[in-house]
Write an enzyme that holds these catalytic residues in place. Sequence first.
Site, mmCIF file in Angstrom:
data_model
loop_
_atom_site.group_PDB
_atom_site.id
_atom_site.type_symbol
_atom_site.label_atom_id
_atom_site.label_comp_id
_atom_site.label_asym_id
_atom_site.label_seq_id
_atom_site.Cartn_x
_atom_site.Cartn_y
_atom_site.Cartn_z
ATOM 1 N N CYS A 1 15.701 52.477 127.056
ATOM 2 C CA CYS A 1 14.673 51.617 126.456
ATOM 3 C C CYS A 1 13.938 50.791 127.511
ATOM 4 O O CYS A 1 12.706 50.697 127.492
ATOM 5 C CB CYS A 1 15.288 50.728 125.384
ATOM 6 S SG CYS A 1 16.792 49.861 125.907
ATOM 7 N N PHE A 2 14.676 50.168 128.434
ATOM 8 C CA PHE A 2 14.027 49.422 129.503
ATOM 9 C C PHE A 2 13.182 50.337 130.376
ATOM 10 O O PHE A 2 12.115 49.951 130.860
ATOM 11 C CB PHE A 2 15.065 48.722 130.374
ATOM 12 C CG PHE A 2 15.596 47.441 129.816
ATOM 13 C CD1 PHE A 2 14.751 46.406 129.452
ATOM 14 C CD2 PHE A 2 16.966 47.253 129.674
ATOM 15 C CE1 PHE A 2 15.243 45.215 128.948
ATOM 16 C CE2 PHE A 2 17.469 46.062 129.183
ATOM 17 C CZ PHE A 2 16.606 45.041 128.817
#
Length: 338
Positions: A132-133
């Site tokens: 996600c990051f």
Amino acid sequence: MGGEALRVLLEHPEVDVAWATTRSGEPMEHFHRNLLGADVRWISPEEMTPCDAVFVAAPTGVAMELAPGLVASGTKVIDLGADFRLRSRADWERLYKREHTCWDLAQEAVYGVPELHRDEIRAARIVANPGCFSSATIFAVAPLLKADLIDRRSIVVDGLSGTAGAGAELHEAAHHPEIGNNIVPYNVIDHRHTYEMEQELGLLGGEVRIHFTPAYIPITRGILAICHCFPVTPVRRDELLDLYREFYDREPFVKVFDQPRESAATWQYRPYPWVAAVSGTNFCHVGLDVDERRGRIVVFSALDSIGKGGAHAGVQNLNILFGLEETAGLRRYGLHPY
């Protein structure tokens, strides 16, 4: 991540959910109360039957055990975990502290960011869904690197994450009395997602160095990546917004948040994206500003950690794999207020 994938797939106009696996005897609604009444065949992993595609939402190591048999049977694999994301075996085995048992398939897997790898995804047998990051940072910084506008070795990223990013297992940092009214830094150096960021952004003109530090904040879903970049020549905000609009012009899910500054406002909020606006969606909102006096570009990238940062992006990859409309099943906008 698995529950969110099921929620989206059950609404998808071109998908039939054949089964979902469980290692527990509990009913589905024991884990996913929102799926009470969903007509899904709930089976043990040993009962899996052939199908067109399998989403793997499981701890590290499970996907690489399943993938060889699935691929041999003609099934496409979309791994929502980390088993196939990195190109360096040495880095992967050091970071995940285990031997990779099917590195030939890891080398074949395509990193699942359509905005960078759409053509490769179409022909893939295994898609490695990004962290996600990693997704948030890639969307924020890619246009600047493609245009060769910034110092490639001095990119600083502060990542703020909702507690869904910690996964479904019980975790002290995600325990409400601990995270409530708190900000919890973790893995502040050498975070695993840094390697994905550097790997993928390095494809845009050469090696990059990302200085990344994350923290959990007291929200459930969402990522805000705050990316500090240093221009090699002076630039203005309006010029960069034009660059970003052009870069993402044909991308249905990355939206440039280009609202103007309010000249009379003491507190500037309007020009920058908010996490709540993208919660539950496959959208990423990217906004930016420029400190011309000090020579710094700040790019904000907001997405849902299990949406565009996870399960929804996996469904987008599924659509590409099977030649479906890329936005099928993913057209929902964020709730407001949320």
